[in-house]
Design a protein around this motif. Structure first.
Motif, PDB file in Angstrom:
ATOM      1  N   SER A  66       0.858  -1.182   0.000  1.00  0.00           N
ATOM      2  CA  SER A  66       0.000   0.000   0.000  1.00  0.00           C
ATOM      3  C   SER A  66       0.892   1.230   0.000  1.00  0.00           C
ATOM      4  N   TYR A  67       0.354   2.316  -0.553  1.00  0.00           N
ATOM      5  CA  TYR A  67       1.114   3.556  -0.461  1.00  0.00           C
ATOM      6  C   TYR A  67       0.179   4.741  -0.263  1.00  0.00           C
ATOM      7  N   THR A  68       0.732   5.773   0.337  1.00  0.00           N
ATOM      8  CA  THR A  68      -0.012   7.003   0.588  1.00  0.00           C
ATOM      9  C   THR A  68       0.890   8.179   0.266  1.00  0.00           C
ATOM     10  N   GLU A  69       0.279   9.265  -0.154  1.00  0.00           N
ATOM     11  CA  GLU A  69       1.048  10.450  -0.521  1.00  0.00           C
ATOM     12  C   GLU A  69       0.900  11.508   0.569  1.00  0.00           C
ATOM     13  N   ASP A 112       2.608  15.244   1.747  1.00  0.00           N
ATOM     14  CA  ASP A 112       3.502  16.360   1.388  1.00  0.00           C
ATOM     15  C   ASP A 112       4.256  16.091   0.084  1.00  0.00           C
ATOM     16  N   CYS A 113       3.505  15.640  -0.930  1.00  0.00           N
ATOM     17  CA  CYS A 113       4.056  15.406  -2.277  1.00  0.00           C
ATOM     18  C   CYS A 113       5.104  14.293  -2.331  1.00  0.00           C
ATOM     19  N   ARG A 114       5.113  13.432  -1.331  1.00  0.00           N
ATOM     20  CA  ARG A 114       6.029  12.281  -1.338  1.00  0.00           C
ATOM     21  C   ARG A 114       5.232  10.993  -1.189  1.00  0.00           C
ATOM     22  N   ILE A 115       5.610   9.978  -1.970  1.00  0.00           N
ATOM     23  CA  ILE A 115       4.945   8.683  -1.917  1.00  0.00           C
ATOM     24  C   ILE A 115       5.614   7.819  -0.846  1.00  0.00           C
ATOM     25  N   HIS A 116       4.817   7.278   0.065  1.00  0.00           N
ATOM     26  CA  HIS A 116       5.325   6.399   1.127  1.00  0.00           C
ATOM     27  C   HIS A 116       4.721   5.011   0.921  1.00  0.00           C
ATOM     28  N   LYS A 117       5.581   4.041   0.659  1.00  0.00           N
ATOM     29  CA  LYS A 117       5.137   2.683   0.342  1.00  0.00           C
ATOM     30  C   LYS A 117       5.364   1.755   1.532  1.00  0.00           C
ATOM     31  N   PHE A 118       4.389   0.868   1.768  1.00  0.00           N
ATOM     32  CA  PHE A 118       4.473  -0.072   2.885  1.00  0.00           C
ATOM     33  C   PHE A 118       4.126  -1.478   2.408  1.00  0.00           C
ATOM     34  N   VAL A 119       4.814  -2.474   2.965  1.00  0.00           N
ATOM     35  CA  VAL A 119       4.448  -3.874   2.779  1.00  0.00           C
ATOM     36  C   VAL A 119       4.065  -4.423   4.141  1.00  0.00           C
ATOM     37  N   ASN A 120       3.473  -5.611   4.168  1.00  0.00           N
ATOM     38  CA  ASN A 120       3.040  -6.196   5.435  1.00  0.00           C
ATOM     39  C   ASN A 120       4.224  -6.340   6.400  1.00  0.00           C
ATOM     40  N   GLY A 121       4.025  -5.878   7.636  1.00  0.00           N
ATOM     41  CA  GLY A 121       5.069  -5.984   8.651  1.00  0.00           C
ATOM     42  C   GLY A 121       6.275  -5.106   8.383  1.00  0.00           C
ATOM     43  N   ASP A 122       6.111  -4.090   7.540  1.00  0.00           N
ATOM     44  CA  ASP A 122       7.220  -3.226   7.120  1.00  0.00           C
ATOM     45  C   ASP A 122       7.807  -2.451   8.306  1.00  0.00           C
ATOM     46  N   GLN A 123       9.143  -2.480   8.432  1.00  0.00           N
ATOM     47  CA  GLN A 123       9.827  -1.680   9.454  1.00  0.00           C
ATOM     48  C   GLN A 123      10.933  -0.830   8.845  1.00  0.00           C
ATOM     49  N   SER A 124      10.858  -0.628   7.521  1.00  0.00           N
ATOM     50  CA  SER A 124      11.917   0.117   6.844  1.00  0.00           C
ATOM     51  C   SER A 124      11.665   1.615   6.811  1.00  0.00           C
ATOM     52  N   HIS A 125      10.457   2.040   7.127  1.00  0.00           N
ATOM     53  CA  HIS A 125      10.139   3.464   7.051  1.00  0.00           C
ATOM     54  C   HIS A 125      10.849   4.229   8.167  1.00  0.00           C
ATOM     55  N   PRO A 126      11.324   5.442   7.886  1.00  0.00           N
ATOM     56  CA  PRO A 126      12.009   6.224   8.929  1.00  0.00           C
ATOM     57  C   PRO A 126      11.158   6.478  10.168  1.00  0.00           C
ATOM     58  N   SER A 127       9.833   6.473   9.993  1.00  0.00           N
ATOM     59  CA  SER A 127       8.940   6.731  11.136  1.00  0.00           C
ATOM     60  C   SER A 127       8.322   5.448  11.684  1.00  0.00           C
ATOM     61  N   SER A 128       8.975   4.310  11.458  1.00  0.00           N
ATOM     62  CA  SER A 128       8.402   3.017  11.877  1.00  0.00           C
ATOM     63  C   SER A 128       8.053   2.977  13.361  1.00  0.00           C
ATOM     64  N   LYS A 129       8.930   3.515  14.194  1.00  0.00           N
ATOM     65  CA  LYS A 129       8.679   3.478  15.635  1.00  0.00           C
ATOM     66  C   LYS A 129       7.371   4.175  15.977  1.00  0.00           C
ATOM     67  N   GLU A 130       7.145   5.363  15.397  1.00  0.00           N
ATOM     68  CA  GLU A 130       5.923   6.117  15.652  1.00  0.00           C
ATOM     69  C   GLU A 130       4.705   5.417  15.051  1.00  0.00           C
ATOM     70  N   ILE A 131       4.895   4.809  13.854  1.00  0.00           N
ATOM     71  CA  ILE A 131       3.785   4.107  13.194  1.00  0.00           C
ATOM     72  C   ILE A 131       3.308   2.930  14.040  1.00  0.00           C
ATOM     73  N   TYR A 132       4.268   2.140  14.535  1.00  0.00           N
ATOM     74  CA  TYR A 132       3.895   0.966  15.324  1.00  0.00           C
ATOM     75  C   TYR A 132       3.305   1.370  16.672  1.00  0.00           C
ATOM     76  N   ALA A 133       3.768   2.483  17.228  1.00  0.00           N
ATOM     77  CA  ALA A 133       3.166   2.982  18.468  1.00  0.00           C
ATOM     78  C   ALA A 133       1.710   3.380  18.225  1.00  0.00           C
ATOM     79  N   LYS A 134       1.466   3.987  17.072  1.00  0.00           N
ATOM     80  CA  LYS A 134       0.094   4.386  16.727  1.00  0.00           C
ATOM     81  C   LYS A 134      -0.787   3.161  16.525  1.00  0.00           C
ATOM     82  N   LEU A 135      -0.229   2.115  15.894  1.00  0.00           N
ATOM     83  CA  LEU A 135      -0.998   0.882  15.696  1.00  0.00           C
ATOM     84  C   LEU A 135      -1.356   0.227  17.030  1.00  0.00           C
TER      85      LEU A 135
END
Length: 513
Positions: A382-385, A387-410
């Motif tokens: 899945s991906y979302t845009e 601030d004009c940047r595409i952010h792509k995610f796969v299942n269980g993805d931890q490669s994103h720079p904001s992974s820590k915050e994303i998983y805390a939100k989940l």
């Protein structure tokens, strides 16, 4: 002599039916010294980039040999790339021509926008929008309609509506793009209202208009309104609906879950003498399969006067998986093997049918067959845009720079949605693992990661838009409905089949997709 030479070259171009012919003609133009100056060069480039016998890589090679490419040369290649397998490449070429000495024309912008529509490149489309205003193309109805179509297909219906309202002139394609955009963007009431407004302003709807309006009716379950639209085509225009019109209506019934109406329409077609094709049968098979009427769907396939194609058996296999019919899934799978289908989806669906019944030995057998045939599963992403940047995610993805915050939100989401009675659909996890592990697998699906990132990265009033390459899963659908309510956010998910607009705990698809 010049006109005779041109005539001869035009004749040669018409005879180019293979890549070898095109290469021979290019060699002829080069050796005669006409490649850099002759207008046939552009026609050769168009043939290489656009024709079925052409080749985009070779077209690019031809282009690179041109010392001073004209705008027509650029446009020929841009058009081919926009309709080719990797439409995002058209945007790179558009940026290149924008930096070149050649002047961009309306066709250049149009082909680039078509690339945006196919690549779902919203931010690039907005940039081209500002440029075409600067170039003075705002009066070009065809160009603005193409832009409107891009906005609609990328899910920004508000931008499409604003553009439509500001258009100095409109044609039938403009109305169709807006009506279809509203219907596909899960705003069916507005689509029907625009259809009625169109008639009031004296426009005559065509088949595309009717398809968009019927699609909106199917989302609302508005059978009466659908019948009015259908009657408007057999009474006002004075024509009987043809096979294409009936297919549009069947597709509308399919997407709206109007099973009895669809079956009745199919029977009506047979009674009216309409020539049925494989697409009509496929739509009915899918309609019955979605409704769990697997046996009837199979009977429709067996009753066909023509040979069923791969898609029909894949539809039956998918329906068998959804409704847990192992016997029918195995039969559909055998048919697909006999037809030589080697799609990863066929294997995965059958494997999932077995896994849902905890027949792990059979799961292993299917996976072994995949390995032997070198069939690889298409990964979901899945991906979302933002601030004009595409952010792509796969299942269980931890490669994103904001992974820590994303998983805390989940984790926060997981805690909050349980208060609304949410229970994880662990039966969807088709692996031989414990319940807690299954919950974790579900919690980190790619669409949930994208939504969580949207929640932490945008303001409270900003809608979140997510695009997924596969069909959204039942658990993610249930979770995102609750998220839209507890976080008071509008969330739009475009999966492989349709748009889902989540708002205040409800999805526009009415849980049928």
């Amino acid at each position: 002599m010049a006109s005779q030479s041109q005539s001869q070259l035009d004749s040669l171009l018409q005879k180019c039916t293979s890549l070898i012919h095109m290469k021979q003609l290019q060699a002829h133009l080069i050796t005669t010294g006409k490649f850099q100056f002759h207008p046939s060069r552009t026609k050769l480039l168009e043939l290489c980039a656009i024709s079925p016998a052409g080749n985009l890589s070779f077209a690019a090679q031809v282009f690179r040999r041109i010392q001073t490419p004209s705008t027509n040369d650029w446009n020929a290649l841009l058009r081919g790339l926009a309709q080719g397998p990797e439409p995002a490449q058209a945007l790179s070429w558009y940026r290149a021509i924008s930096r070149s000495p050649q002047k961009v024309d309306a066709l250049t912008c149009s082909f680039a926008l078509k690339g945006c529509a196919r690549a779902l490149a919203f931010s690039e489309a907005t940039q081209i929008h500002s440029q075409l205003l600067r170039f003075g193309f705002e009066a070009d109805v065809l160009l603005l309609t193409t832009l409107l179509d891009v906005y609609a297909k990328t899910g920004d219906i508000d931008a499409a509506q604003k553009l439509f309202d500001r258009m100095p002139k409109r044609d039938i394609a403009s109305w169709n793009a807006m009506i279809s955009g509203l219907a596909q963007g899960s705003r069916p009431n507005e689509a029907i209202a625009l259809f009625n407004r169109m008639k009031e302003e004296g426009w005559r709807p065509n088949e595309v208009t009717v398809l968009g309006a019927l699609s909106a009716c199917s989302q609302l379950g508005a059978l009466k309104q659908g019948q009015i639209i259908h009657a408007y085509v057999m009474v006002v225009d004075g024509v009987n609906p043809d096979a294409v019109s009936y297919l549009a209506a069947l597709c509308a019934c399919n997407h709206g879950g109007l099973v009895e109406e669809g079956v009745r329409l199919f029977d009506m077609m047979k009674g009216c003498g309409v020539k049925l094709n494989v697409k009509h049968y496929g739509s009915v098979v899918d309609l019955l399969g979605r409704a769990g009427r697997i046996k009837e769907a199979c009977e429709v396939i067996n009753s066909m006067p023509m040979f069923p194609d791969v898609v029909l058996w894949q539809s039956l296999l998918g329906a068998s998986k959804t409704h847990g019919n192992v016997e029918m899934a195995e039969m559909a799978s055998r048919k697909l093997v006999e037809m030589g289908s080697n799609s990863c989806g066929d294997f995965v669906l059958l494997s999932n049918v077995y896994a849902a019944q905890q027949r792990w030995h059979d799961v292993g057998r299917v996976r072994k067959a995949m390995k032997i045939k070198d069939v690889r599963k298409v990964p979901g992403f899945s991906y979302t845009e933002i601030d004009c940047r595409i952010h792509k995610f796969v299942n269980g993805d931890q490669s994103h720079p904001s992974s820590k915050e994303i998983y805390a939100k989940l984790d926060e989401i997981k805690f909050r949605i349980k208060a609304y009675g949410y229970a994880a659909e662990t039966n969807l996890v088709l692996h031989d693992i414990g319940e807690e592990d299954k919950e974790n697998v579900l919690n980190y699906h790619s669409e949930k990661l994208a939504v969580a990132y949207g929640l932490i990265s945008t303001s409270d009033e900003t809608p979140i838009q997510v695009i997924k390459n596969l069909r959204i899963c039942v658990d993610c659908h249930a979770v995102i409905k609750i998220i839209s309510k507890i976080y008071n956010r509008e969330i739009i998910v475009r999966d492989r089949a349709r748009f889902h607009r989540f708002k205040e705990g409800v999805c526009s698809c009415r849980d049928y997709w």
